[in-house]
Enzyme design. Structure first.
Site: not given
Length: 108
Positions: A8-9
């Site tokens: 999710t980064c």
């Protein structure tokens, strides 16, 4: 080449996309699903020191003062998302983050 991060980064996604577009073979390692081993933490801490701990993250801000006082190795073992991302490794070469210096190393 291994990219250590979380899916999710945004920075990890950007680095991976750029490297793959440049023809680099990138193995992604989700540090939540497959946390760093003790040896990996030690190697990364030797390479980057306390810069490996992201003290600007939400995870850091949610820790108590007592928890923040723990050794970096213990912090990363208990909270893998505290690691600044991405860590890129190819053999013995490692970079932290995806700034211009890291891009120069991996993209030439």
């Amino acid at each position: 080449m291994i990219l250590f991060g979380i899916p999710t980064c945004d920075t990890c996604r950007k680095a991976r996309k750029t490297l793959e577009a440049a023809g680099k073979m990138v193995e992604f390692r989700d540090v939540r699903a497959a946390p760093l081993t003790g040896a990996e933490r030690a190697t990364f801490l030797d390479s980057f020191g306390e810069a490996l701990i992201n003290k600007r993250s939400t995870s850091w801000r949610q820790l108590s003062e007592d928890a923040r006082a723990a050794a970096p190795d213990a912090l990363l073992a208990a909270h893998p998302t505290l690691m600044k991302r991405p860590v890129l490794q190819d053999g013995e070469q490692r970079t932290l983050g995806w700034d211009k210096a890291a891009q120069a190393v991996w993209l030439g």
